[in-house]
Design an enzyme around this catalytic site. Structure first.
Site, PDB file in Angstrom:
ATOM      1  N   GLN A  28      -0.788   9.780   0.269  1.00 29.78           N
ATOM      2  CA  GLN A  28       0.629   8.814  -0.461  1.00 29.78           C
ATOM      3  C   GLN A  28       0.874   9.267  -1.779  1.00 29.78           C
ATOM      4  O   GLN A  28       1.808   9.476  -2.179  1.00 29.78           O
ATOM      5  CB  GLN A  28       0.420   7.561  -0.372  1.00 29.78           C
ATOM      6  N   HIS A  62       4.733  -2.247   5.357  1.00 38.08           N
ATOM      7  CA  HIS A  62       3.697  -1.422   4.649  1.00 38.08           C
ATOM      8  C   HIS A  62       4.564  -0.209   4.434  1.00 38.08           C
ATOM      9  O   HIS A  62       4.345   0.372   3.217  1.00 38.08           O
ATOM     10  CB  HIS A  62       2.531  -0.753   5.365  1.00 38.08           C
ATOM     11  N   LEU A  63       5.549   0.291   5.398  1.00 36.18           N
ATOM     12  CA  LEU A  63       6.612   1.461   4.824  1.00 36.18           C
ATOM     13  C   LEU A  63       7.255   1.332   3.600  1.00 36.18           C
ATOM     14  O   LEU A  63       7.539   2.244   2.900  1.00 36.18           O
ATOM     15  CB  LEU A  63       7.292   1.781   5.957  1.00 36.18           C
ATOM     16  N   ALA A  64       7.707   0.022   3.600  1.00 36.26           N
ATOM     17  CA  ALA A  64       8.504  -0.419   2.485  1.00 36.26           C
ATOM     18  C   ALA A  64       8.326   0.154   1.207  1.00 36.26           C
ATOM     19  O   ALA A  64       8.866   0.658   0.398  1.00 36.26           O
ATOM     20  CB  ALA A  64       8.998  -1.834   2.663  1.00 36.26           C
ATOM     21  N   ASP A  65       6.889  -0.223   1.101  1.00 35.53           N
ATOM     22  CA  ASP A  65       6.372   0.242  -0.546  1.00 35.53           C
ATOM     23  C   ASP A  65       6.271   1.639  -0.667  1.00 35.53           C
ATOM     24  O   ASP A  65       6.258   2.196  -1.711  1.00 35.53           O
ATOM     25  CB  ASP A  65       5.134  -0.521  -1.031  1.00 35.53           C
ATOM     26  N   HIS A  97       2.643  -5.513  -2.715  1.00 34.91           N
ATOM     27  CA  HIS A  97       2.337  -4.297  -3.011  1.00 34.91           C
ATOM     28  C   HIS A  97       4.064  -3.812  -3.107  1.00 34.91           C
ATOM     29  O   HIS A  97       4.435  -2.923  -4.076  1.00 34.91           O
ATOM     30  CB  HIS A  97       2.202  -3.444  -1.555  1.00 34.91           C
TER      31      HIS A  97
END
Length: 341
Positions: free
Chosen positions: A102, A278-281, A304
């Site tokens: 990431q 989770h994908l948002a951050d 997060h």
């Protein structure tokens, strides 16, 4: 030299703020100092996983780094010229390859460079996205922005031995685009499950339970179950879906004490907006650096996400807003494309 200072204890006070700040330092070429690193964690300071991420980034952009050691609560990072690289790295533990990836992917791609990385560590470990989440969900989301990478798993790595092997290839971004993820429309769901050193009948029973729960909620499921050898026994599962207006993934690990997966089907069914929490951050950095406004909707706002929006806006100058909608929240990010090298 003037350093852009970041308080590592802000928000969730964990590794997310560190990963984002160092990534943005490379992309914007701003020297950065991070204090109070992981101050809110049981064991503050840098871990082996964080060291690996920063060490690779330092190689990629010829950075000067001070304070890079286990347990350090303050580092200074001075980025240099970013170059194409071929690198082999070993985390040395079951530290998450997904979290390291990431950090690297947006830096290399947005800087219009290439990276070929072979990395040894943990592929499916606690407190981290599974490698399948990275390969399937994050890859699809990044591709909508114009960020391209490929990821090949040579060997799975579970806790405690790790020793998973992943080959990551990052390509230069040709054109960065805004995104809009607002609401899931598809009723199709893919279930990916991999396992090692566990009887196949146990895995199949657990996966079919999850599949039946989805079918009761009117989803059409497609199952992919693979036995992939690893040094330790373990298993991971991912439910994912994608359409023009959404990308959603919910993953989990097998409890090797009772051989049970948690019921992630419920979380997947309830996650009915544009992206999962989770994908948002994970998409904040590219959204902050594109010319235009990106829009995404989530059912809940995580620490997060709050932390990433705050840090990214401080470093790049992007603007963002969060508004309540029925069933969740809408986030708008107006990118500051001029802050990118």
């Amino acid at each position: 030299m003037d350093f852009f200072e970041i308080d590592g204890s802000y928000g969730e006070g964990g590794g997310q703020i560190l990963r984002s700040a160092i990534s943005l330092s490379c992309i914007t070429q701003k020297p950065i100092q991070i204090n109070n690193i992981r101050a809110k964690r049981k064991t503050p300071g840098l871990s082996a996983q964080h060291l690996t991420s920063i060490r690779i980034l330092a190689k990629i952009c010829n950075a000067e780094v001070h304070g890079l050691e286990i347990g350090s609560t303050c580092i200074k990072f001075v980025p240099g010229l970013i170059q194409d690289q071929k690198i082999i790295e070993n985390v040395g533990t079951a530290g998450s390859i997904s979290l390291i990836s990431q950090v690297l992917i947006p830096v290399v791609s947005l800087s219009r460079k290439n990276l070929e990385l072979k990395i040894i560590g943990g592929t499916d470990v606690s407190w981290s996205p599974t490698i399948d989440y990275t390969k399937i969900v994050l890859q699809e989301a990044y591709s909508r922005f114009g960020i391209s990478f490929s990821l090949d798993v040579e060997r799975r790595g579970y806790y405690p031995k790790g020793n998973g092997i992943v080959n990551l290839n990052v390509l230069p971004t040709k054109k960065l685009s805004t995104i809009s993820f607002t609401k899931r429309e598809t009723r199709e769901a893919d279930i990916h499950c991999t396992y090692s050193k566990i009887p196949s009948n146990i895995i199949e029973t657990e996966v079919k339970k999850i599949s039946k729960n989805l079918e009761k909620a009117n989803f059409v499921t497609q199952l992919k179950i693979r036995n992939e050898d690893a040094f330790d026994k373990g298993a991971s599962i991912l439910i994912s879906s994608k359409d023009a207006k959404s990308i959603i993934g919910i993953d989990g690990l097998l409890n090797v004490k009772n051989f049970k997966f948690s019921d992630i089907s419920k979380s997947f069914i309830e996650c009915n907006l544009g992206i999962d929490s989770h994908l948002a951050d994970m998409i904040v950095i590219p959204a902050a650096l594109v010319d235009g406004i990106s829009v995404f909707r989530v059912n809940s706002i995580t620490k997060h996400l709050e932390t990433n929006l705050y840090v990214t806006s401080k470093i790049t100058g992007c603007k963002y807003g969060i508004g309540r909608i029925d069933g969740g929240f809408e986030i708008r990010v107006e990118g500051a494309s001029g802050s990118r090298i």
